[in-house]
Design an enzyme around this catalytic site. Sequence first.
Site, short mmCIF file in Angstrom:
data_model
loop_
_atom_site.label_atom_id
_atom_site.label_comp_id
_atom_site.label_asym_id
_atom_site.label_seq_id
_atom_site.Cartn_x
_atom_site.Cartn_y
_atom_site.Cartn_z
N LYS A 169 36.06 35.95 21.37
CA LYS A 169 34.92 35.46 20.58
C LYS A 169 33.69 35.38 21.49
O LYS A 169 33.60 34.52 22.35
CB LYS A 169 35.18 34.08 19.98
CG LYS A 169 34.13 33.75 18.92
CD LYS A 169 33.83 32.29 18.77
CE LYS A 169 32.79 31.75 19.70
NZ LYS A 169 31.42 32.26 19.56
N GLY A 200 31.61 35.12 15.74
CA GLY A 200 31.31 34.04 14.80
C GLY A 200 30.83 32.83 15.57
O GLY A 200 30.69 32.87 16.80
N GLY A 202 30.73 29.02 17.27
CA GLY A 202 31.70 28.21 18.01
C GLY A 202 32.44 27.25 17.10
O GLY A 202 33.66 27.10 17.19
N GLY A 206 35.27 29.77 16.89
CA GLY A 206 35.71 29.28 18.21
C GLY A 206 36.83 28.25 18.08
O GLY A 206 37.87 28.35 18.72
N GLU A 244 35.18 28.02 32.96
CA GLU A 244 34.12 28.39 33.91
C GLU A 244 32.84 27.81 33.34
O GLU A 244 32.30 28.34 32.36
CB GLU A 244 34.09 29.93 34.02
CG GLU A 244 33.48 30.41 35.31
CD GLU A 244 31.99 30.49 35.23
OE1 GLU A 244 31.34 29.49 35.63
OE2 GLU A 244 31.46 31.49 34.78
N CYS A 278 25.19 30.84 35.66
CA CYS A 278 25.88 29.59 35.98
C CYS A 278 25.84 29.27 37.46
O CYS A 278 25.76 28.13 37.85
CB CYS A 278 27.32 29.65 35.47
SG CYS A 278 28.17 31.14 35.94
N GLU A 378 22.05 20.88 34.35
CA GLU A 378 21.83 22.34 34.33
C GLU A 378 20.67 22.65 33.38
O GLU A 378 20.69 22.24 32.22
CB GLU A 378 23.12 23.02 33.84
CG GLU A 378 23.05 24.52 33.96
CD GLU A 378 24.38 25.18 33.60
OE1 GLU A 378 24.97 24.79 32.57
OE2 GLU A 378 24.82 26.08 34.34
#
Length: 471
Positions: A169, A200, A202, A206, A244, A278, A378
């Site tokens: 996904k 699609g 999340g 998901g 991750e 990231c 972040e």
Amino acid sequence: MQQVQATYVDATWAVGGGAELEVGSAADGRVLARFRGADAQDVDRACAAADRAWDAWAATSVGERAGLLRATADLVAKRADELGAVASLEVGTPARMASTVHGHLVAATIRDVATTLESYAFEERVGTSLVLKEPIGVAAAITAWNYPLYQLATKLVPALAAGCTAVLKPSEIAPLTTVAFFEALAEAGLPAGVANLVVGTGAEAGEALVTDPRVGIVSFTGSTRTGARIAELAAPGITRTTLELGGKSASVVLDDADLGQAVSASLRGCLINNGQTCAALTRLVVPRSRLAEVERLLVDAVAQLVTGDPRDEATDVGPVASAAQRERVLGHIEDALAQGAVLVAGGPGPVDGAPAGGHYVRPTVLRVEPHLRIAREEVFGPVLCVIAVDSTEEAVAVANDTDYGLSGAVWSGDPDRALAVARRLRTGQVAVNGGAFNISAPFGGYKRSGYGREGGRFGLEEYFETKAVQL
Ligand code: NDP
């Protein structure tokens, strides 16, 4: 404008049963594609197909799997310019690097997985036992919008190499290169059901994927918040997860470093893919005695950057992927200024000459105290935080004073001194004096940057069960 078919299940493309979705251009906001997203029933069909295909795929030879992966890599390399052009629009990646990171790097990573597979020892003797590595079963991969194909090459590809079948996904924000990748898999001759795609949201696709009882492992890239939600959803089924997640990585410049080299490389390491990375080096930790010099270098370097249309070969910094992401990044900058951050370069204003409707943010450098929100969360945009420290001890403490632990860098005229500091950083990767990214090395986080590793044999091993046969 493209009409996308959102599911590829059992080697057949179909329209999804979920909500109407659009893919927007980061460059100018126009609609690039429309599609109906995959819903829970589509995910159910995809997991059933992967489950049916598993026995036969797990029984294929290493040579057969490696051969299919190499054929796919060749097709990706052949389409690298096209993939780069699409990613420039949906992600905002500057054209100059787009075919490399969304095409050739992906092909190289797939070939590296094939090479790792060919030399992997699936069996070993431990005393009187025979220890076997066996594929887990159905792997679910959920990818983010910043490097959709590289993430797929470090999740779906090692899963297939290990003998797992898979359901992927991607983020609905940037799914178009992933659709092209699945066309390449089909052209390479991957058997039906071995790799399935559900594009699609999340919340719908998901969550249905993570909780499907046929899924044996979920490999996820994205925010720490969503990673925590996925771990929670996976827990009742004792489904494995590899996460991750985000980062707030520090580039630590020691007092004997070549300042010109350290500052320009750190700025590049922050702004790569317009800051949507990231492992971006978003905190620059410098000796206070050299702060003025560092800031002068940064002002000059930022003044030379071309910010604008990602399709233009001259562009260094393109837009961020979505209007929501732009608002999030600008909100961080404004909040930091209100909290006392000092603006060194850039700022929240418009980008002159950039196409109307695009999601542009000026590359921005702020001098901050380590406790500010912008120095801790972040941002995922072109924003660098400079933090001054009075000693190497303080530099290490500041670098480690974060919930994250994904990446980092150390700069020193003395490589041994740099390595000694690198050993003390609580992160999954550290680059010493500009050490290059290595696709075969383990990549992953400490702390809230996640767990599990991608890359080389470390990434392949995530997809195995280990069995001991007592002889
Ligand atoms: P998310 O973590 O929400 O999205 C990543 C992937 O997870 C997407 O495919 C998303 O789908 C999917 N997803 C979202 N919610 C669920 C759920 N409940 N169950 C299963 N899958 C789910 O990232 P965002 O796009 O919201 O970005 C927000 C912030 O996350 C960024 O500003 C950045 O800080 C960080 N981020 C970090 C990345 C990294 O590489 N570490 C990558 C991307 C974002 P969909 O998008 O289709 O809803």
